[in-house]
Design an enzyme around this catalytic site. Structure first.
Site, PDB file in Angstrom:
ATOM      1  N   TYR A   1       0.869  -1.184   0.000  1.00 46.13           N
ATOM      2  CA  TYR A   1       0.000   0.000   0.000  1.00 46.13           C
ATOM      3  C   TYR A   1       0.901   1.227   0.000  1.00 46.13           C
ATOM      4  CZ  TYR A   1      -3.062   3.744   1.322  1.00 46.13           C
ATOM      5  OH  TYR A   1      -3.732   4.951   1.320  1.00 46.13           O
TER       6      TYR A   1
ATOM      7  N   ASP B   1       9.544   3.261   0.830  1.00 46.36           N
ATOM      8  CA  ASP B   1       8.406   4.035   1.325  1.00 46.36           C
ATOM      9  C   ASP B   1       8.360   3.836   2.838  1.00 46.36           C
ATOM     10  OD1 ASP B   1       6.005   4.961   2.212  1.00 46.36           O
ATOM     11  OD2 ASP B   1       4.787   4.056   0.624  1.00 46.36           O
TER      12      ASP B   1
ATOM     13  N   LYS C   1       3.628  10.813   7.726  1.00 50.23           N
ATOM     14  CA  LYS C   1       2.976  10.404   8.970  1.00 50.23           C
ATOM     15  C   LYS C   1       3.599  11.030  10.228  1.00 50.23           C
ATOM     16  CE  LYS C   1       0.641   6.194   7.434  1.00 50.23           C
ATOM     17  NZ  LYS C   1      -0.754   6.562   7.588  1.00 50.23           N
TER      18      LYS C   1
HETATM   19  C1  LIG Z   1       3.346   3.044   3.433  1.00 49.35           C
HETATM   20  C2  LIG Z   1       2.440   4.200   3.108  1.00 49.35           C
HETATM   21  N1  LIG Z   1       2.704   4.952   2.025  1.00 49.35           N
HETATM   22  C3  LIG Z   1       1.936   6.005   1.703  1.00 49.35           C
HETATM   23  C4  LIG Z   1       0.840   6.342   2.450  1.00 49.35           C
HETATM   24  C5  LIG Z   1      -0.008   7.517   2.066  1.00 49.35           C
HETATM   25  O1  LIG Z   1       0.157   8.570   2.964  1.00 49.35           O
HETATM   26  P1  LIG Z   1      -0.942   9.719   3.080  1.00 49.35           P
HETATM   27  O2  LIG Z   1      -2.153   9.083   3.663  1.00 49.35           O
HETATM   28  O3  LIG Z   1      -0.302  10.750   3.970  1.00 49.35           O
HETATM   29  O4  LIG Z   1      -1.180  10.232   1.696  1.00 49.35           O
HETATM   30  C6  LIG Z   1       0.522   5.587   3.571  1.00 49.35           C
HETATM   31  C7  LIG Z   1      -0.661   5.903   4.378  1.00 49.35           C
HETATM   32  O5  LIG Z   1      -1.160   5.109   5.140  1.00 49.35           O
HETATM   33  C8  LIG Z   1       1.340   4.471   3.911  1.00 49.35           C
HETATM   34  O6  LIG Z   1       1.074   3.684   4.970  1.00 49.35           O
END
Ligand SMILES: Cc1ncc(COP(=O)(O)O)c(C=O)c1O
Length: 441
Positions: free
Chosen positions: A156, A250, A279
């Site tokens: 994700y 990520d 986050k």
């Molecule tokens: C691993 C990962 N990448 C990207 C995102 C996306 O972040 P945002 O919700 O700040 O757009 C999340 C959100 O949960 C995530 O867990």
């Protein structure tokens, strides 16, 4: 418990919950059938405070963000001070001290030579920026065909279209956008030597069109809280090196101590070419994110040729309030033992959630850093589980096939035990079909 004082604008709305129902479009839910959202009016330390004064232990840390708990006075003071000096300024052609300080501190904290920090406004945008950087890295070097990415089953990476294209194409919530999304190369995450042989053969075959391999290091979060080993990360780094493909980490969820080291890649001694952060970057206070690149990646853009520039610039990038919050959060990582606290929570969560493993419907209990997971065979009656948690004083939000917690890294152990014991209680009742059918909060 006395009723908390609401900000004046909200206290002038006695029926705010009914108004919310009419106008607030909520995330990840079917508005027609969803249960009423939890009416939270304040946060404090480890707790959410409800409209009627009840206090719930927060097992979610507001989606991995509240790494120091809520309303930390050091972050609040830094943001308040910045508010009076300069709440916002555009970054086109302008720089300011909070952004300079934060970029410098991140560059020093990040592994290897991830020295070039591009700020943006949310995790998904940080992933978009990483994808754009990777594609243009090859374009600027005269390799125009490299615009696809390997991502992994259960991945994700966010909700914007580029990020959606990296999510698991079958099991993710974005699966029905197939056709609309960019086509990528979703692969099974390799674990064994044999897996790696197959994986490397795939990368070799497709390296002409590959810009990067994108991974959530150590924990695949919203795709199922799946853990993998350090060797998987090391192996992927080596495959990237052998085939000149960028390694993109990520760390939006795993960054800032969540897995027990500041960044999950550091535990494996792996330096990504590009890393995405978000986050917990602002210590849970506001939306902010960053994409950082190594010298090698940056140098592919650093040129007399204007068209080699990275043409990206979110309006609120480098927002001074967010930078001030992030700098204050980094102060707390320096002055308080956050990483040790995250590591200590790992053993506590593993031990205190372990009784769930005896339940018929539970497959496994696992913990890594400040992430605890109770994996079940099939999760049903989710609203009843949530409601039972609320009635017993905790906030959890199970999904897919698990009940999980991502509490603040500094959750005191007595509170963490209470959280886990309540989960064990609720899941025991759920397993024995003893939860009330009414899911009232
Ligand atoms: C691993 C990962 N990448 C990207 C995102 C996306 O972040 P945002 O919700 O700040 O757009 C999340 C959100 O949960 C995530 O867990």
């Amino acid at each position: 418990m006395s009723k908390p004082t609401l900000p004046s604008s909200a206290s002038s709305m006695p029926n705010w919950q009914r108004d919310a129902q009419d106008h607030l479009w909520m995330p990840y839910c079917q508005m027609k059938t969803a249960s009423s959202p939890l009416p939270v009016v304040a946060t404090q330390g480890m707790h959410l405070i409800l409209d009627d004064g009840r206090r719930l232990i927060d097992g979610m840390g507001s989606w991995w963000t509240a790494c120091h708990g809520y309303n930390h006075p050091h972050i609040a003071a830094a943001v308040t001070q910045q508010l009076s000096v300069m709440p916002h300024v555009m970054m086109g052609g302008i720089q300011h001290p909070q952004a300079a300080l934060l970029a410098t501190r991140l560059a020093a904290l990040l592994p290897g030579d991830l020295q070039h920090v591009f700020f943006c406004d949310s995790g998904s945008v940080a992933v978009e920026v990483a994808m754009k950087m990777a594609v243009q890295f090859y374009l600027n070097r005269g390799c125009g065909n490299r615009h696809r990415f390997v991502s992994f089953r259960n991945a994700y990476h966010g909700d914007t279209t580029g990020a959606m294209s990296l999510c698991d194409p079958v099991t993710s919530m974005h699966a029905h956008f197939k056709g609309f999304l960019l086509e990528q190369y979703p692969q099974a995450l390799p674990h064994t030597e044999e897996d790696f042989a197959v994986f490397e053969a795939f990368v070799r075959e497709h390296s002409d069109s590959l810009a990067g391999i994108v991974i959530e290091p150590l924990i695949q979060g919203a795709g199922g809280m799946k853990f993998h080993q350090l060797n998987t990360l090391r192996g992927l780094r080596e495959v990237c090196d052998r085939h000149d493909v960028l390694f993109i980490a990520d760390e939006i969820a795993t960054g800032f101590g969540r897995t027990g080291s500041m960044f999950a890649c550091q535990a494996a001694d792996v330096v990504p070419d590009i890393i995405c952060l978000g986050k917990a970057l602002t210590g849970g206070t506001m939306s902010f994110a960053a994409t950082a690149a190594t010298n090698r990646v940056f140098e592919a853009f650093y040129d007399d040729n204007a068209s080699h520039a990275l043409m990206h610039g979110p309006t609120f990038m480098g927002n001074p309030l967010a930078c001030a919050a992030a700098n204050a959060s980094l102060d707390l990582f320096e002055s308080e033992p956050r990483l040790q606290q995250a590591r200590a929570l790992e053993s506590l969560l593993q031990q205190e959630l372990q009784p769930c493993a005896a339940l018929d419907s539970v497959v496994e209990v696992r913990a890594r850093g400040a992430v605890g997971v109770v994996q079940v065979k099939t999760l049903d009656r989710i609203p009843q589980i949530i409601a039972a948690g609320v009635q017993r004083g905790i906030w959890i939000r199970p999904f897919k096939d698990m009940v999980y917690v991502t509490p603040p890294l500094n959750m005191p152990h007595d509170i963490a035990r209470q959280l886990c014991c309540t989960i064990v209680d609720v899941l025991s009742d759920w397993d024995a079909d003893r939860l009330p059918t009414e899911a009232s909060l």
